[in-house]
Scaffold this motif. Structure first.
Motif, PDB file in Angstrom:
ATOM      1  N   GLU A  45       0.818  -1.215   0.000  1.00 37.76           N
ATOM      2  CA  GLU A  45       0.000   0.000   0.000  1.00 37.76           C
ATOM      3  C   GLU A  45       0.852   1.266   0.000  1.00 37.76           C
ATOM      4  N   SER A  46       2.069   1.173   0.501  1.00 38.64           N
ATOM      5  CA  SER A  46       2.933   2.355   0.576  1.00 38.64           C
ATOM      6  C   SER A  46       3.814   2.527  -0.667  1.00 38.64           C
ATOM      7  N   VAL A  47       3.709   1.607  -1.622  1.00 39.17           N
ATOM      8  CA  VAL A  47       4.496   1.671  -2.848  1.00 39.17           C
ATOM      9  C   VAL A  47       3.599   2.173  -3.975  1.00 39.17           C
ATOM     10  N   GLN A  48       4.142   3.106  -4.774  1.00 39.02           N
ATOM     11  CA  GLN A  48       3.361   3.645  -5.875  1.00 39.02           C
ATOM     12  C   GLN A  48       4.021   3.349  -7.210  1.00 39.02           C
ATOM     13  N   THR A  49       3.173   3.215  -8.221  1.00 37.89           N
ATOM     14  CA  THR A  49       3.663   3.049  -9.585  1.00 37.89           C
ATOM     15  C   THR A  49       4.185   4.399 -10.074  1.00 37.89           C
ATOM     16  N   PRO A  50       4.911   4.434 -11.184  1.00 40.69           N
ATOM     17  CA  PRO A  50       5.359   5.718 -11.726  1.00 40.69           C
ATOM     18  C   PRO A  50       4.207   6.688 -12.022  1.00 40.69           C
ATOM     19  N   ALA A  51       3.019   6.143 -12.256  1.00 41.14           N
ATOM     20  CA  ALA A  51       1.847   6.993 -12.514  1.00 41.14           C
ATOM     21  C   ALA A  51       1.227   7.526 -11.221  1.00 41.14           C
ATOM     22  N   GLY A  52       1.740   7.099 -10.069  1.00 46.33           N
ATOM     23  CA  GLY A  52       1.235   7.570  -8.785  1.00 46.33           C
ATOM     24  C   GLY A  52       0.151   6.714  -8.170  1.00 46.33           C
ATOM     25  N   ALA A  53      -0.226   5.634  -8.825  1.00 41.20           N
ATOM     26  CA  ALA A  53      -1.246   4.731  -8.281  1.00 41.20           C
ATOM     27  C   ALA A  53      -0.593   3.726  -7.331  1.00 41.20           C
ATOM     28  N   PRO A  54      -1.324   3.270  -6.331  1.00 44.29           N
ATOM     29  CA  PRO A  54      -0.734   2.268  -5.434  1.00 44.29           C
ATOM     30  C   PRO A  54      -0.528   0.929  -6.157  1.00 44.29           C
ATOM     31  N   VAL A  55       0.521   0.237  -5.780  1.00 44.46           N
ATOM     32  CA  VAL A  55       0.794  -1.088  -6.345  1.00 44.46           C
ATOM     33  C   VAL A  55      -0.295  -2.042  -5.876  1.00 44.46           C
ATOM     34  N   GLN A  56      -0.790  -2.860  -6.791  1.00 43.06           N
ATOM     35  CA  GLN A  56      -1.791  -3.849  -6.427  1.00 43.06           C
ATOM     36  C   GLN A  56      -1.226  -5.239  -6.686  1.00 43.06           C
ATOM     37  N   MET A  57      -1.403  -6.119  -5.715  1.00 43.14           N
ATOM     38  CA  MET A  57      -0.874  -7.476  -5.813  1.00 43.14           C
ATOM     39  C   MET A  57      -1.984  -8.482  -5.584  1.00 43.14           C
ATOM     40  N   ARG A  58      -1.828  -9.647  -6.211  1.00 43.13           N
ATOM     41  CA  ARG A  58      -2.708 -10.793  -5.953  1.00 43.13           C
ATOM     42  C   ARG A  58      -1.851 -11.845  -5.269  1.00 43.13           C
ATOM     43  N   ILE A  59      -2.425 -12.498  -4.266  1.00 35.50           N
ATOM     44  CA  ILE A  59      -1.703 -13.568  -3.571  1.00 35.50           C
ATOM     45  C   ILE A  59      -2.576 -14.814  -3.577  1.00 35.50           C
ATOM     46  N   GLY A  60      -1.983 -15.942  -3.975  1.00 40.89           N
ATOM     47  CA  GLY A  60      -2.684 -17.218  -3.981  1.00 40.89           C
ATOM     48  C   GLY A  60      -1.991 -18.220  -3.082  1.00 40.89           C
ATOM     49  N   LEU A  61      -2.769 -18.920  -2.267  1.00 45.26           N
ATOM     50  CA  LEU A  61      -2.214 -19.910  -1.338  1.00 45.26           C
ATOM     51  C   LEU A  61      -2.930 -21.249  -1.493  1.00 45.26           C
ATOM     52  N   HIS A  62      -2.148 -22.309  -1.396  1.00 47.56           N
ATOM     53  CA  HIS A  62      -2.699 -23.663  -1.381  1.00 47.56           C
ATOM     54  C   HIS A  62      -1.786 -24.508  -0.504  1.00 47.56           C
ATOM     55  N   THR A  94      -6.361 -16.379 -10.395  1.00 45.24           N
ATOM     56  CA  THR A  94      -7.801 -16.116 -10.339  1.00 45.24           C
ATOM     57  C   THR A  94      -8.182 -15.232  -9.151  1.00 45.24           C
ATOM     58  N   GLY A  95      -7.180 -14.751  -8.418  1.00 47.16           N
ATOM     59  CA  GLY A  95      -7.437 -13.910  -7.260  1.00 47.16           C
ATOM     60  C   GLY A  95      -7.781 -12.481  -7.625  1.00 47.16           C
ATOM     61  N   LYS A  96      -8.032 -11.681  -6.606  1.00 48.45           N
ATOM     62  CA  LYS A  96      -8.366 -10.272  -6.786  1.00 48.45           C
ATOM     63  C   LYS A  96      -7.274  -9.411  -6.168  1.00 48.45           C
ATOM     64  N   PRO A  97      -6.918  -8.308  -6.827  1.00 47.00           N
ATOM     65  CA  PRO A  97      -5.871  -7.434  -6.290  1.00 47.00           C
ATOM     66  C   PRO A  97      -6.187  -6.973  -4.870  1.00 47.00           C
ATOM     67  N   GLY A  98      -5.176  -7.015  -4.022  1.00 48.12           N
ATOM     68  CA  GLY A  98      -5.324  -6.567  -2.641  1.00 48.12           C
ATOM     69  C   GLY A  98      -5.885  -7.598  -1.687  1.00 48.12           C
ATOM     70  N   LEU A  99      -6.167  -8.807  -2.195  1.00 47.68           N
ATOM     71  CA  LEU A  99      -6.751  -9.851  -1.347  1.00 47.68           C
ATOM     72  C   LEU A  99      -5.910 -11.129  -1.414  1.00 47.68           C
ATOM     73  N   ILE A 100      -6.073 -11.964  -0.405  1.00 48.52           N
ATOM     74  CA  ILE A 100      -5.441 -13.279  -0.368  1.00 48.52           C
ATOM     75  C   ILE A 100      -6.486 -14.291  -0.823  1.00 48.52           C
ATOM     76  N   HIS A 101      -6.153 -15.065  -1.847  1.00 49.10           N
ATOM     77  CA  HIS A 101      -7.069 -16.060  -2.397  1.00 49.10           C
ATOM     78  C   HIS A 101      -6.530 -17.434  -2.028  1.00 49.10           C
ATOM     79  N   ALA A 102      -7.300 -18.220  -1.314  1.00 45.68           N
ATOM     80  CA  ALA A 102      -6.804 -19.507  -0.813  1.00 45.68           C
ATOM     81  C   ALA A 102      -7.769 -20.635  -1.148  1.00 45.68           C
ATOM     82  N   SER A 103      -7.193 -21.804  -1.272  1.00 46.88           N
ATOM     83  CA  SER A 103      -7.982 -23.015  -1.480  1.00 46.88           C
ATOM     84  C   SER A 103      -8.605 -23.450  -0.155  1.00 46.88           C
TER      85      SER A 103
END
Length: 138
Positions: A45-62, A94-103
């Motif tokens: 959340e504290s990292v920004q892209t060169p365009a100034g938007a926050p970085v968005q990540m998807r995380i998948g766990l199994h 298949t996850g959503k940015p900013g969320l943890i997607h788990a089996s």
């Protein structure tokens, strides 16, 4: 974050990061990975892209069994193989940015978290899987 959570980086492929948190601790590896994933998302959340938007990540766990080995002669590297690795990758893709997607296998190991059912997700080669989302600040 890796040292704090004892999650090991296994490989990076493009923008993907593959980690392992359960070599010798099958009963609590999922909790360790959940904490690591939450810390990553909060930090992003504290990292920004060169365009100034926050970085968005998807995380998948199994969670599940894997086979390990060293691959290569000139530049040997440690790798994980198996269905568990493939399903974790499907959770991420298949996850959503900013969320943890788990089996369901990971969710079942950490039932105290505030999981929200996705109602099922189509995963290539697996059919519809019961999956769950988790917000990093929950």
């Amino acid at each position: 974050l890796q040292l704090k959570s004892e999650v090991r980086r296994l490989k990076e492929k493009g923008l993907d990061y593959h980690g392992c948190g359960g070599k010798h601790c099958p009963s609590w590896h999922a909790s360790r990975l959940i904490h690591f994933a939450k810390d990553i998302l909060v930090g992003a959340e504290s990292v920004q892209t060169p365009a100034g938007a926050p970085v968005q990540m998807r995380i998948g766990l199994h969670s599940g069994d894997v086979v390990t080995g060293v691959v290569g002669h000139k530049m040997p590297r440690f790798c994980l193989f198996g269905d568990t690795v493939n399903v974790a990758s499907r959770m991420e893709s298949t996850g959503k940015p900013g969320l943890i997607h788990a089996s369901s296998s990971t969710k079942d190991l950490v039932p105290e978290e505030n999981w929200v059912s996705t109602g099922g997700v189509e995963a290539k080669g697996k059919g519809v899987l019961d999956t769950f989302l988790l917000e990093p600040k929950s």
